[in-house]
Design a protein around this motif. Sequence first.
Motif, PDB file in Angstrom:
ATOM      1  N   PHE A  15     -17.250   7.578 -26.401  1.00 22.46           N
ATOM      2  CA  PHE A  15     -16.730   5.858 -26.092  1.00 22.46           C
ATOM      3  C   PHE A  15     -17.298   5.176 -27.059  1.00 22.46           C
ATOM      4  O   PHE A  15     -16.900   3.746 -26.659  1.00 22.46           O
ATOM      5  CB  PHE A  15     -17.445   5.930 -24.603  1.00 22.46           C
ATOM      6  CG  PHE A  15     -16.989   6.620 -23.470  1.00 22.46           C
ATOM      7  CD1 PHE A  15     -16.073   6.403 -22.960  1.00 22.46           C
ATOM      8  CD2 PHE A  15     -17.781   7.813 -23.033  1.00 22.46           C
ATOM      9  CE1 PHE A  15     -15.493   7.067 -22.027  1.00 22.46           C
ATOM     10  CE2 PHE A  15     -17.367   8.493 -22.091  1.00 22.46           C
ATOM     11  CZ  PHE A  15     -16.106   8.109 -21.424  1.00 22.46           C
ATOM     12  N   LEU A  16     -17.915   5.425 -28.099  1.00 21.97           N
ATOM     13  CA  LEU A  16     -18.312   4.517 -29.077  1.00 21.97           C
ATOM     14  C   LEU A  16     -17.291   4.513 -30.308  1.00 21.97           C
ATOM     15  O   LEU A  16     -16.916   5.440 -30.738  1.00 21.97           O
ATOM     16  CB  LEU A  16     -19.654   4.720 -29.662  1.00 21.97           C
ATOM     17  CG  LEU A  16     -20.772   4.968 -28.559  1.00 21.97           C
ATOM     18  CD1 LEU A  16     -21.986   5.445 -28.978  1.00 21.97           C
ATOM     19  CD2 LEU A  16     -21.099   3.684 -27.779  1.00 21.97           C
ATOM     20  N   PRO A  17     -17.341   3.263 -30.861  1.00 22.86           N
ATOM     21  CA  PRO A  17     -18.150   2.212 -30.655  1.00 22.86           C
ATOM     22  C   PRO A  17     -17.415   0.914 -29.449  1.00 22.86           C
ATOM     23  O   PRO A  17     -18.038   0.292 -28.881  1.00 22.86           O
ATOM     24  CB  PRO A  17     -18.294   1.340 -31.863  1.00 22.86           C
ATOM     25  CG  PRO A  17     -16.931   1.673 -32.574  1.00 22.86           C
ATOM     26  CD  PRO A  17     -16.628   2.912 -32.174  1.00 22.86           C
ATOM     27  N   GLU A  18     -16.110   1.080 -29.348  1.00 22.98           N
ATOM     28  CA  GLU A  18     -15.516   0.230 -28.739  1.00 22.98           C
ATOM     29  C   GLU A  18     -15.872   0.165 -27.165  1.00 22.98           C
ATOM     30  O   GLU A  18     -15.775  -1.023 -26.597  1.00 22.98           O
ATOM     31  CB  GLU A  18     -13.865   0.541 -28.592  1.00 22.98           C
ATOM     32  CG  GLU A  18     -13.292   0.378 -30.076  1.00 22.98           C
ATOM     33  CD  GLU A  18     -13.442   1.471 -30.893  1.00 22.98           C
ATOM     34  OE1 GLU A  18     -14.057   2.472 -30.505  1.00 22.98           O
ATOM     35  OE2 GLU A  18     -12.845   1.647 -31.987  1.00 22.98           O
ATOM     36  N   MET A  19     -16.319   1.148 -26.314  1.00 17.71           N
ATOM     37  CA  MET A  19     -16.357   1.481 -24.961  1.00 17.71           C
ATOM     38  C   MET A  19     -17.982   1.244 -24.725  1.00 17.71           C
ATOM     39  O   MET A  19     -18.177   1.196 -23.492  1.00 17.71           O
ATOM     40  CB  MET A  19     -15.697   2.436 -24.328  1.00 17.71           C
ATOM     41  CG  MET A  19     -14.117   2.289 -24.521  1.00 17.71           C
ATOM     42  SD  MET A  19     -13.696   1.317 -23.042  1.00 17.71           S
ATOM     43  CE  MET A  19     -13.957   2.132 -21.641  1.00 17.71           C
ATOM     44  N   GLY A  20     -18.799   1.082 -25.716  1.00 16.22           N
ATOM     45  CA  GLY A  20     -20.282   1.019 -25.375  1.00 16.22           C
ATOM     46  C   GLY A  20     -20.738   0.149 -24.467  1.00 16.22           C
ATOM     47  O   GLY A  20     -21.471   0.475 -23.418  1.00 16.22           O
ATOM     48  N   LEU A  21     -20.446  -1.220 -24.843  1.00 16.97           N
ATOM     49  CA  LEU A  21     -20.934  -2.255 -23.748  1.00 16.97           C
ATOM     50  C   LEU A  21     -20.219  -1.707 -22.179  1.00 16.97           C
ATOM     51  O   LEU A  21     -21.075  -2.339 -21.207  1.00 16.97           O
ATOM     52  CB  LEU A  21     -20.389  -3.590 -24.236  1.00 16.97           C
ATOM     53  CG  LEU A  21     -20.677  -4.701 -23.477  1.00 16.97           C
ATOM     54  CD1 LEU A  21     -22.259  -4.960 -23.290  1.00 16.97           C
ATOM     55  CD2 LEU A  21     -20.255  -6.130 -24.169  1.00 16.97           C
TER      56      LEU A  21
END
Length: 336
Positions: free
Chosen positions: A59-65
Motif C-alpha cells: 500500500f506504500l507510499p500512496e495509501m499509507g496515510l
Amino acid sequence: MNDFLNNTLVLDGHFDLLMDVQIQREKGRTKVIKTDYYPRFIEGGVNIIVASLFVDSGFLPEMGLRKALSQISALYEEVKESPDELMICLNGEDMNLAKQNKKIGFLLSLEGAEPIGTDLSLLRVFYELGVRNLGLVWSRRNAVGDGSFFQPRKEGRKGGISSFGVKVIEEAERLGMIIDVSHLNDEGFWDVIELATKPVIASHSNARTLCSTMRNLTDEQIIAIAKTNGVIGVNAASMLVGDDDASSTLDQFLNHIDHLVKVAGIEHVGLGLDLCEDFMKYVSPDDLASLPRRPFDVVSGHSTIPQLVEGLMRRGYSKAQLQALLGENFQRIFLR
C-alpha cells in the motif's frame, strides 16, 4: 492463578489486530474485536493492548496515510459498538480505569512512520487521534530512517536516522509520544539513544545473544534502553526466539525474559508478544510455504498467558516481579 491475574495489570505492548479488524469491517462485519479477540483476552487475563497501525508494503507510499486512518477509524467504531467491553486509552491512568471497569483498553501505536510521509504536521494529527507510541520504522527504509531486515539480504549503504527523522523524534517527544526502536537498524538505534531526551522502548524485540537476527537487541543496546528508563517487550515470534526450529520454543522465550532481566533489570522488561497467527490467513499459500518456520508464534495466543505466568513462577519470579513484567513496567512509560 485467577486471583493473581485479577489483581495484576496485564499489558501486551504490541499487537497488529487493527489490520485484521479493518479488513473484516470492509467485508461488512461489526463487533470484530468482541467476537474474535475479546474472549481470548478475558481467558488470558489481558487488560491492555497496544494496538499497532501496520501498513503492508503493497500500500506504500500512496495509501499509507489512508490505511492508517482507516485502522484508527475501525477501532473507534468497534469501541462505539461494544462500549461495555472496550475502551481507548490515552495514558497510564486510563489503563487503570480500563481494569477497574473490567474493559479491554487499547492504546494506539504507529508501526513505522510511513503514514506521515514527509509531512511533520501529520504527527500531531495522529497524536490527537490517540496515538501515543511511535515506532519509527518497520523492517524497511522510510523517510525517518532504515529498518533492520529479519535475515541478511543484499542491500546498499545503510543509513541511520535522517535529518527529517531527527525532527520527527523531537516533535514526537514534544507532543508526548514514546519513541519505539523495534525494527530499527543498529545505526538508527544509536542515533535515537543520542537524540532522545525521554524513555525509549523496544516494544517487541528479544536478545540477540540468544537469537542472532538483527531484529533483536545486543546486550549493549539492552543496557542503553534501560539507562533511558525504558522498557523492552519480549516477542513471541519464532524467528526472533530461536535460530532454528529446535530452539524456537516457549522455554527459549522464557530464556529471553531471563536474559533481559539479568542485563537490563526487572523494571525494564515487559511483554510485546507480536502474535501473528491470526493474520496468516492474509498470506498467500506460496508465501506461507516460504516462511522460515511454523508455527509463527511460540505463545499460543493471549488465552495461554496463564501458562506463561506459571512457567515464570517455576523459574522463581516473585508476584511483585511478575506484576512488573506483565504490565506495570510498560504502564509506567505511559503515565503522565
